[in-house]
Design a protein around this motif. Structure first.
Motif, PDB file in Angstrom:
ATOM      1  N   ALA A 190      41.487  28.061 -19.099  1.00 42.46           N
ATOM      2  CA  ALA A 190      41.723  27.495 -20.429  1.00 42.46           C
ATOM      3  C   ALA A 190      42.442  26.156 -20.322  1.00 42.46           C
ATOM      4  CB  ALA A 190      42.536  28.460 -21.276  1.00 42.46           C
ATOM      5  N   GLY A 191      42.109  25.249 -21.228  1.00 40.22           N
ATOM      6  CA  GLY A 191      42.757  23.952 -21.249  1.00 40.22           C
ATOM      7  C   GLY A 191      43.975  23.938 -22.160  1.00 40.22           C
ATOM      8  N   SER A 192      44.683  22.853 -22.148  1.00 44.37           N
ATOM      9  CA  SER A 192      45.901  22.742 -22.959  1.00 44.37           C
ATOM     10  C   SER A 192      45.596  22.683 -24.449  1.00 44.37           C
ATOM     11  CB  SER A 192      46.683  21.491 -22.549  1.00 44.37           C
ATOM     12  OG  SER A 192      45.878  20.333 -22.698  1.00 44.37           O
ATOM     13  N   TRP A 249      31.976  37.980 -21.382  1.00 47.50           N
ATOM     14  CA  TRP A 249      32.588  36.755 -20.861  1.00 47.50           C
ATOM     15  C   TRP A 249      32.457  35.612 -21.867  1.00 47.50           C
ATOM     16  CZ3 TRP A 249      29.895  32.187 -19.985  1.00 47.50           C
ATOM     17  CH2 TRP A 249      30.659  31.151 -19.463  1.00 47.50           C
ATOM     18  N   ALA A 250      31.262  35.438 -22.436  1.00 46.41           N
ATOM     19  CA  ALA A 250      31.035  34.330 -23.364  1.00 46.41           C
ATOM     20  C   ALA A 250      31.904  34.460 -24.608  1.00 46.41           C
ATOM     21  CB  ALA A 250      29.557  34.273 -23.751  1.00 46.41           C
ATOM     22  N   TRP A 251      31.982  35.673 -25.157  1.00 44.43           N
ATOM     23  CA  TRP A 251      32.763  35.871 -26.383  1.00 44.43           C
ATOM     24  C   TRP A 251      34.261  35.694 -26.126  1.00 44.43           C
ATOM     25  CZ3 TRP A 251      36.433  39.126 -28.599  1.00 44.43           C
ATOM     26  CH2 TRP A 251      36.519  39.095 -29.993  1.00 44.43           C
ATOM     27  N   THR A 252      34.736  36.248 -25.025  1.00 42.77           N
ATOM     28  CA  THR A 252      36.162  36.131 -24.705  1.00 42.77           C
ATOM     29  C   THR A 252      36.534  34.686 -24.412  1.00 42.77           C
ATOM     30  OG1 THR A 252      36.105  38.364 -23.766  1.00 42.77           O
ATOM     31  CG2 THR A 252      38.010  37.003 -23.227  1.00 42.77           C
ATOM     32  N   ALA A 253      35.673  33.984 -23.698  1.00 41.92           N
ATOM     33  CA  ALA A 253      35.950  32.580 -23.387  1.00 41.92           C
ATOM     34  C   ALA A 253      35.981  31.735 -24.653  1.00 41.92           C
ATOM     35  CB  ALA A 253      34.892  32.045 -22.418  1.00 41.92           C
ATOM     36  N   ALA A 254      35.074  32.024 -25.581  1.00 44.68           N
ATOM     37  CA  ALA A 254      35.008  31.238 -26.815  1.00 44.68           C
ATOM     38  C   ALA A 254      36.157  31.557 -27.754  1.00 44.68           C
ATOM     39  CB  ALA A 254      33.677  31.481 -27.517  1.00 44.68           C
ATOM     40  N   MET A 255      36.475  32.837 -27.923  1.00 45.20           N
ATOM     41  CA  MET A 255      37.455  33.246 -28.913  1.00 45.20           C
ATOM     42  C   MET A 255      38.895  33.182 -28.403  1.00 45.20           C
ATOM     43  SD  MET A 255      35.675  33.803 -31.558  1.00 45.20           S
ATOM     44  CE  MET A 255      33.952  34.019 -31.992  1.00 45.20           C
ATOM     45  N   TYR A 256      39.092  33.397 -27.124  1.00 47.06           N
ATOM     46  CA  TYR A 256      40.451  33.400 -26.577  1.00 47.06           C
ATOM     47  C   TYR A 256      40.687  32.244 -25.604  1.00 47.06           C
ATOM     48  CZ  TYR A 256      41.375  37.909 -28.728  1.00 47.06           C
ATOM     49  OH  TYR A 256      41.572  38.911 -29.648  1.00 47.06           O
ATOM     50  N   GLY A 257      39.736  32.003 -24.703  1.00 46.55           N
ATOM     51  CA  GLY A 257      39.950  30.953 -23.715  1.00 46.55           C
ATOM     52  C   GLY A 257      40.034  29.572 -24.322  1.00 46.55           C
ATOM     53  N   SER A 258      39.037  29.201 -25.134  1.00 46.49           N
ATOM     54  CA  SER A 258      39.025  27.867 -25.724  1.00 46.49           C
ATOM     55  C   SER A 258      39.209  27.902 -27.234  1.00 46.49           C
ATOM     56  CB  SER A 258      37.697  27.161 -25.400  1.00 46.49           C
ATOM     57  OG  SER A 258      36.601  27.892 -25.927  1.00 46.49           O
ATOM     58  N   GLY A 259      39.546  29.075 -27.773  1.00 47.11           N
ATOM     59  CA  GLY A 259      39.657  29.235 -29.212  1.00 47.11           C
ATOM     60  C   GLY A 259      40.694  28.324 -29.848  1.00 47.11           C
ATOM     61  N   ASN A 260      40.243  27.434 -30.706  1.00 46.01           N
ATOM     62  CA  ASN A 260      41.186  26.530 -31.381  1.00 46.01           C
ATOM     63  C   ASN A 260      40.607  25.955 -32.666  1.00 46.01           C
ATOM     64  OD1 ASN A 260      39.330  24.744 -30.397  1.00 46.01           O
ATOM     65  ND2 ASN A 260      40.744  23.633 -29.062  1.00 46.01           N
ATOM     66  N   THR A 261      39.485  26.498 -33.132  1.00 44.25           N
ATOM     67  CA  THR A 261      38.886  25.920 -34.335  1.00 44.25           C
ATOM     68  C   THR A 261      38.335  27.034 -35.222  1.00 44.25           C
ATOM     69  OG1 THR A 261      37.337  24.245 -35.135  1.00 44.25           O
ATOM     70  CG2 THR A 261      36.594  25.643 -33.321  1.00 44.25           C
ATOM     71  N   PHE A 262      37.789  26.685 -36.374  1.00 45.30           N
ATOM     72  CA  PHE A 262      37.444  27.652 -37.412  1.00 45.30           C
ATOM     73  C   PHE A 262      36.401  28.679 -36.993  1.00 45.30           C
ATOM     74  CE2 PHE A 262      34.326  24.338 -37.882  1.00 45.30           C
ATOM     75  CZ  PHE A 262      33.169  24.984 -38.328  1.00 45.30           C
ATOM     76  N   TRP A 263      35.493  28.313 -36.091  1.00 48.09           N
ATOM     77  CA  TRP A 263      34.444  29.257 -35.705  1.00 48.09           C
ATOM     78  C   TRP A 263      34.824  30.055 -34.478  1.00 48.09           C
ATOM     79  CZ3 TRP A 263      32.381  28.670 -30.857  1.00 48.09           C
ATOM     80  CH2 TRP A 263      32.523  27.402 -30.257  1.00 48.09           C
ATOM     81  N   GLN A 264      36.072  29.982 -34.062  1.00 51.45           N
ATOM     82  CA  GLN A 264      36.518  30.692 -32.869  1.00 51.45           C
ATOM     83  C   GLN A 264      37.627  31.688 -33.203  1.00 51.45           C
ATOM     84  OE1 GLN A 264      37.149  26.924 -30.681  1.00 51.45           O
ATOM     85  NE2 GLN A 264      35.947  27.865 -29.035  1.00 51.45           N
TER      86      GLN A 264
END
Length: 401
Positions: A45-47, A384-399
């Protein structure tokens, strides 16, 4: 030849295990895989992620809606609804039911996050046991076990390890479906209120009971329907309806606003489609069909076509041969819940999570070895895809899960 002999021996030993031991092994292995996946997602995950760089699984436990359940546990529900500058009700705790929130507080002995994690993990295991028991008599042990494998490793399996009420609701739901299949009526008088105050959806169970009563009535010549069972079905259906609408009444009494709960739910919907004035059944899907086409730069009419295809596809799926092999209670529940979602839900980033109560349909998974293996691989990739989108990079309305 020796390899085949070893494989056969391993399979025979596996089948000799009691069902509870096999399911425990499956569930533990699945949770290990999910934990490794969460660690990998956090490390990558990024900052700019909502949870920051190098987030740990413990951080994810308290992420997103878990914060609302925690708020309910520590602060209760507001007696005055929060409003924005224009006087419209804004997001608040009344959208979240109390059972999971307060149970986690009790179980955690001072650590709500620990309590939430333990409840989710234990409830997930209970749900696996109940799913196997529910399906086994109709589809056989092998197919029921594979349904558990796919369920425990499903694309949203991370919800078995975070502070969401889905895991507990699934255990209660599968227990209720099993009681209905076994006609253990008295247990349902406890399970229905617990479901209703854990997560929205008990009105779909009321519809299920209505359809179940009609189905039993039509089969009464070959499957006798005594008066006491008619009384139970009607009473339980009435109980589910009362519980389903009671939260609106409770919110109205506490806040002094008759529309407190509906306005709270609409607060989330207005985040997607501003200007909604009231709740209209089935309107959410039409509005969403228009919205998503606009967001993707496509003509709105394509959204209506997609919605029609989705509804027809769901109906065809429920009538398919593989689904018809499942217990009638599962089929009626699936139809009831899909209709419930069409009536009350607004499709957005939480759509896949809202589909979790359809978990008994895993019993309709492919029956061939290749088909099951391919489905399992797709589940793990999806996880993997769902977890990465919702938790790993999650920072916007669709995540938002």
């Amino acid at each position: 030849m020796a390899d085949h002999s070893v494989i056969g021996t391993v399979r025979a030993a596996w089948r000799a295990w009691p069902a509870v031991a096999r399911i425990a092994a499956i569930y533990v292995a699945a949770r290990v895989l999910t934990t490794l996946l969460m660690l990998a997602v956090g490390a990558g995950a990024g900052s700019d992620s909502r949870f920051g760089a190098d987030a740990s699984p413990a951080t994810y436990v308290l992420g997103w809606d878990a914060q609302w359940y925690w708020l309910v546990a520590v602060s209760g529900y507001p007696t005055e609804l929060p409003v924005d500058d224009s006087g419209v009700v804004s997001e608040n705790a009344w959208a979240f039911m109390p059972v999971y929130a307060y149970l986690a507080k009790v179980v955690g002995f001072g650590s709500w996050g620990l309590g939430a994690l333990l409840i989710s993990l234990v409830s997930g295991f209970a749900a696996c046991l109940l799913l196997h028991r529910l399906l086994r008599a109709r589809v056989g042990d092998r197919a029921a076990t594979w349904a558990v494998v796919l369920f425990a490793n499903s694309p949203l399996a991370v919800l078995f390890q975070v502070g969401y009420a889905e895991s507990l609701f699934l255990a209660l739901l599968l227990g209720a479906l099993l009681c209905l299949a076994l006609r253990r009526w008295w247990a349902l008088y406890a399970l229905i209120p617990l479901m209703g105050y854990t997560r929205p959806g008990v009105l779909a169970f009321a519809l299920l009971l209505g359809l179940y009563g009609i189905w039993r009535w039509m089969r009464r010549a070959t499957d006798p329907l005594p008066v006491r069972e008619i009384v139970h079905v009607i009473a339980l259906g009435g109980l589910a309806v009362v519980v389903g609408f009671s939260w609106q009444l409770i919110a109205a009494v506490v806040t002094g606003r008759a529309d407190a709960y509906l306005e709270t739910e609409l607060a989330w919907r207005r985040g997607w489609v501003p200007g909604i004035e009231s709740f209209v059944p089935f309107e959410g899907w039409v509005r969403a069909a228009e919205l998503w086409m606009r967001l993707w730069g496509l003509p709105e009419w394509l959204g209506y076509v997609a919605l029609a295809v989705l509804v027809i596809g769901a109906a065809a799926g429920l009538l398919s041969r593989s689904v018809r092999r499942l217990p009638v209670e599962v089929r009626l529940w699936s139809a009831s819940y899909i209709l419930y979602l069409l009536a009350v839900f607004f499709p957005q980033s939480s759509t896949f999570r809202l589909l979790l109560p359809l978990a008994p349909l895993w019993g309709a998974a492919p029956r061939s070895r290749a088909g099951r293996s391919a489905t399992l691989v797709l589940c793990l990739v999806g996880q993997w895809a769902w977890t990465a989108a919702m938790y790993g990079s999650g920072n916007t309305f669709w995540q938002v899960p």
